[in-house]
Write a protein that holds these residues in place. Structure first.
Motif, short mmCIF file in Angstrom:
data_model
loop_
_atom_site.label_atom_id
_atom_site.label_comp_id
_atom_site.label_asym_id
_atom_site.label_seq_id
_atom_site.Cartn_x
_atom_site.Cartn_y
_atom_site.Cartn_z
N TYR A 1 68.64 -46.67 99.85
CA TYR A 1 67.73 -46.13 98.84
C TYR A 1 66.61 -47.12 98.50
CZ TYR A 1 71.49 -42.77 98.21
OH TYR A 1 72.45 -41.80 98.42
N ASP A 2 66.57 -48.24 99.18
CA ASP A 2 65.56 -49.27 98.89
C ASP A 2 64.48 -49.21 99.95
OD1 ASP A 2 64.07 -51.46 98.30
OD2 ASP A 2 65.70 -52.92 98.47
N ILE A 3 63.35 -48.65 99.60
CA ILE A 3 62.26 -48.50 100.57
C ILE A 3 61.12 -49.48 100.27
CG2 ILE A 3 62.67 -46.18 101.45
CD1 ILE A 3 60.45 -46.71 98.48
N ASP A 4 61.42 -50.54 99.52
CA ASP A 4 60.36 -51.50 99.18
C ASP A 4 59.73 -52.13 100.41
OD1 ASP A 4 60.78 -50.94 96.56
OD2 ASP A 4 61.78 -52.83 96.06
N ALA A 5 60.57 -52.51 101.41
CA ALA A 5 60.05 -53.23 102.57
C ALA A 5 59.08 -52.37 103.38
CB ALA A 5 61.21 -53.71 103.44
N ILE A 6 59.47 -51.16 103.70
CA ILE A 6 58.59 -50.31 104.51
C ILE A 6 57.39 -49.84 103.68
CG2 ILE A 6 59.74 -48.10 104.05
CD1 ILE A 6 59.35 -47.55 107.11
N ALA A 7 57.58 -49.66 102.38
CA ALA A 7 56.43 -49.30 101.53
C ALA A 7 55.42 -50.42 101.50
CB ALA A 7 56.92 -48.96 100.12
N ALA A 8 55.91 -51.67 101.48
CA ALA A 8 54.99 -52.82 101.52
C ALA A 8 54.24 -52.86 102.85
CB ALA A 8 55.78 -54.11 101.30
N ARG A 9 54.91 -52.54 103.95
CA ARG A 9 54.24 -52.48 105.25
C ARG A 9 53.12 -51.42 105.26
NH1 ARG A 9 56.29 -54.53 110.10
NH2 ARG A 9 58.20 -55.77 109.91
N ILE A 10 53.41 -50.26 104.67
CA ILE A 10 52.40 -49.20 104.60
C ILE A 10 51.22 -49.68 103.76
CG2 ILE A 10 51.93 -46.87 103.77
CD1 ILE A 10 54.89 -46.22 104.38
N HIS A 11 51.51 -50.30 102.63
CA HIS A 11 50.47 -50.82 101.76
C HIS A 11 49.60 -51.84 102.49
CE1 HIS A 11 48.80 -53.69 98.80
NE2 HIS A 11 48.62 -52.61 98.06
N ASP A 12 50.24 -52.78 103.20
CA ASP A 12 49.49 -53.83 103.90
C ASP A 12 48.61 -53.23 105.00
OD1 ASP A 12 50.71 -55.64 102.25
OD2 ASP A 12 52.19 -56.31 103.73
N HIS B 1 59.71 -51.36 112.32
CA HIS B 1 60.62 -51.48 111.18
C HIS B 1 61.57 -50.30 111.23
CE1 HIS B 1 61.89 -52.43 107.00
NE2 HIS B 1 62.10 -51.13 106.94
N ALA B 2 62.86 -50.55 110.99
CA ALA B 2 63.85 -49.48 110.94
C ALA B 2 64.92 -49.85 109.92
CB ALA B 2 64.47 -49.24 112.31
N GLN B 3 65.41 -48.86 109.22
CA GLN B 3 66.48 -49.09 108.25
C GLN B 3 67.20 -47.77 108.00
OE1 GLN B 3 63.67 -49.82 104.71
NE2 GLN B 3 65.31 -48.58 103.80
N LYS B 4 68.39 -47.87 107.46
CA LYS B 4 69.11 -46.68 107.03
C LYS B 4 68.40 -46.10 105.81
CE LYS B 4 73.64 -48.26 108.64
NZ LYS B 4 75.02 -48.66 108.23
N PHE B 5 68.39 -44.76 105.73
CA PHE B 5 67.74 -44.11 104.60
C PHE B 5 68.53 -42.86 104.24
CE2 PHE B 5 64.61 -40.98 102.96
CZ PHE B 5 64.22 -41.67 101.82
N ARG B 6 69.10 -42.86 103.04
CA ARG B 6 69.97 -41.76 102.62
C ARG B 6 71.01 -41.52 103.69
NH1 ARG B 6 66.57 -36.84 100.71
NH2 ARG B 6 68.22 -36.52 99.18
N GLY B 7 71.07 -40.33 104.28
CA GLY B 7 72.07 -40.06 105.31
C GLY B 7 71.57 -40.24 106.72
N GLY B 8 70.37 -40.78 106.88
CA GLY B 8 69.80 -40.92 108.22
C GLY B 8 69.14 -42.26 108.40
N GLU B 9 67.96 -42.23 109.05
CA GLU B 9 67.25 -43.47 109.36
C GLU B 9 65.77 -43.31 109.08
OE1 GLU B 9 66.40 -45.04 113.51
OE2 GLU B 9 68.06 -46.37 112.93
N LEU B 10 65.16 -44.37 108.63
CA LEU B 10 63.74 -44.41 108.35
C LEU B 10 63.12 -45.46 109.27
CD1 LEU B 10 61.17 -44.01 106.59
CD2 LEU B 10 62.18 -45.60 104.94
N ALA B 11 62.03 -45.11 109.94
CA ALA B 11 61.44 -46.04 110.91
C ALA B 11 59.92 -45.94 110.89
CB ALA B 11 61.98 -45.76 112.31
#
Length: 547
Positions: free
Chosen positions: A434-445, A509-519
């Motif tokens: 549930y922590d999307i800070d890292a990928i959100a920071a990548r999008i921001h940058d 970047h890839a991480q688990k997200f809820r019941g799946g994966e966010l990349a």
């Protein structure tokens, strides 16, 4: 306020408000915003603050008509005091919950004249598992519950002849409630008000017409408050936005239209769900020495019946159903139970609840070992068995000390403690799901560098608050749209949490997200590699909820 033989410090520590603050406050600072709903509401509030557009809410650069603006205004007002933090929104909703407890106590005291019953009603409200879990959630139903309780105080004023205060209080609460969640506010208040000649005894003798005229005036005051925002917002937001806020959202929920966010469910659904929302009370309460029939003519009992029963039926008839729609009804149940307990129509027995917690704790602890073998509980693979042991320990204390703890306060405190443990287990077991800070920071940058970023599938504004984004994140619905976009933006990036959009290229970047994966992939790499054929046929779980 409440007479007690305990020392002052002990009476203060065992007051429902103190217990609530002790067991509910930690989550305000420990639990980050949960996707999809909480992150979306923070995104709307952030966009409101960032753009200065406070009249018409926006999400991802587009008008957001799913909810009125009051919750977002409150969050932004809190940010003026604390700076921009997610915990500010949780603290605000917790303050609303604490206010609801105080309003519950005052309403019960006004109806019964008994300080003991008033305190019991606070425990019954606080101890209901759904209230405990939602008390610090960033959701509309928490401040809506507060508005409902204020409005019912106003209705009681109207019944007792305090017309000016009653009209102002009821009208203001109705108006604010509509600004929180829309016309549903009226459904939570109207039945009690309309049934006043039945539950109020002789209080309206000779002045029913004046009472109903005053209640009608209250509705008019509330409508004027709501329209003071809605009309300018409709003119400013455009025809589609105006149609959405005045018609579509309410009608879609009434009908439970398939394909909308209206959560269509069968007529009987709440009959199954509502008792679970009230735990532990269905397990704790037993018939007392007085028949329930003796309560049937009493004002507090009738008031609560007029509040709960027709409202429950009305919500059951509405096609769109979610558990939290019934949150404003839980205080009405708390009033019913407190009156029945005080009149000895109900008694508290915690033994069965203690056994239930022991079994639940053992089952929770076992999930750590069962998850690798049972796909249906795979989500709990990382949850420490310690949390289940704590739940079982709480249950064991209740079961062993069932005579000593045969009080509503004990059961409520135990339920609150279990609610805290559940949320701590979510924090620990979820890891970065549930922590999307890292990928959100990548999008921001990337946006700051001028590199285009797009999302495959609708993202619900998940990244906007976490990344403090100042530009919309385009959502591409099909692979064909992505292919066109990627050719036009070869230096861009593409992000997705939908399983049907799994590219064979290595993500940046890839991480688990809820019941799946966010990349996140480089657009050129994703375009060249194509989608994994196996993944492209995997079913996603669409989340169109907006409640």
């Amino acid at each position: 306020m409440f007479p007690s033989t305990d020392p002052d410090w002990r009476a203060a520590l065992t007051h429902p408000l103190a217990v609530a603050a002790l067991l509910l406050l930690p989550i305000v600072f420990l639990l980050g915003p949960l996707p999809i709903d909480e992150t979306r509401y923070l995104a709307v509030a952030w966009e409101m603050r960032q753009t200065g557009e406070y009249l018409v809410p926006h999400l991802n650069g587009a008008t957001y008509a799913h909810k009125p603006p009051l919750l977002f205004w409150l969050i932004d007002a809190g940010w003026l005091l604390t700076g921009v933090h997610a915990w500010t929104a949780r603290a605000m909703t917790l303050l609303c919950s604490l206010a609801s407890l105080v309003l519950m106590q005052r309403l019960t005291l006004r109806l019964t004249g008994s300080a003991t019953t008033a305190r019991a009603s606070m425990w019954f409200l606080l101890g209901a598992i759904y209230f405990a879990l939602f008390s610090n959630a960033i959701m509309f139903d928490v401040p809506l519950t507060t508005c409902v309780l204020v409005a019912l105080h106003g209705v009681l004023d109207l019944v007792r002849g305090r017309m000016r205060r009653g009209v102002l209080l009821t009208g203001a609460a109705i108006g604010l409630g509509i600004l929180v969640k829309g016309p549903v506010m009226l459904l939570d208040v109207a039945f009690v008000a309309l049934a006043a000649p039945w539950w109020s005894g002789d209080a309206l003798a000779g002045r029913r017409a004046r009472y109903f005229a005053a209640f009608g005036l209250s509705i008019l005051v509330g409508a004027l408050i709501a329209l003071a925002w809605a009309i300018p917002a409709a003119l400013h937001g455009g025809e589609a936005y105006a149609r959405a806020i005045f018609l579509n959202q309410t009608l879609d929920r009434i009908g439970g239209v398939k394909g909308t966010s209206a959560h269509g469910r069968p007529l009987w659904w709440y009959i199954v769900v509502f008792p679970l929302m009230l735990l532990p009370w269905p397990l704790v309460l037993r018939p007392g020495g007085t028949s329930m029939r003796t309560l049937a003519t009493q004002v507090p009992w009738r008031f609560a019946v007029a509040w709960v029963v027709p409202t429950f039926v009305a919500f059951s008839l509405v096609g769109g159903k979610q558990p939290h729609y019934l949150l404003p009804m839980i205080p009405g149940v708390a009033l019913l139970l407190a009156v029945a307990l005080e009149r000895d129509a109900l008694r508290v027995r915690v033994g069965a609840f203690g056994l239930f917690l022991v079994l639940s704790g053992v089952a929770t602890a076992a999930l750590h070992w069962l998850a690798p073998r049972l796909p249906s509980v795979a989500f709990a693979a990382d949850v420490s068995p310690l949390w289940g042991c704590i739940i079982a320990a709480v249950g064991l204390v209740l079961a062993v000390g069932r005579k000593r703890f045969a009080r509503a306060a004990s059961a409520a405190t135990a339920m609150l403690a279990v609610a805290l443990v559940i949320k701590l287990a979510v924090i620990q077991g979820a890891g970065d799901r549930y922590d999307i800070d890292a990928i959100a920071a990548r999008i921001h940058d990337a946006q700051e560098r001028g590199q285009p970023v797009a999302h495959l599938g609708w993202h619900h504004g998940v990244y906007e608050f976490a990344g403090r984004l100042v530009q919309p994140l385009p959502a591409l619905e099909t692979l064909e749209q992505f292919q066109v976009w990627a050719r036009e933006h070869p230096d861009g990036y593409v992000v997705s949490f939908y399983r049907r959009f799994r590219f064979r290229a290595d993500p940046v970047h890839a991480q688990k997200f809820r019941g799946g994966e966010l990349a996140m992939w480089k657009a050129a790499d994703a375009l060249a590699s194509g989608v994994d054929p196996a993944a492209s046929h995997a079913g996603d779980e669409p989340d169109d909820s907006d409640d």
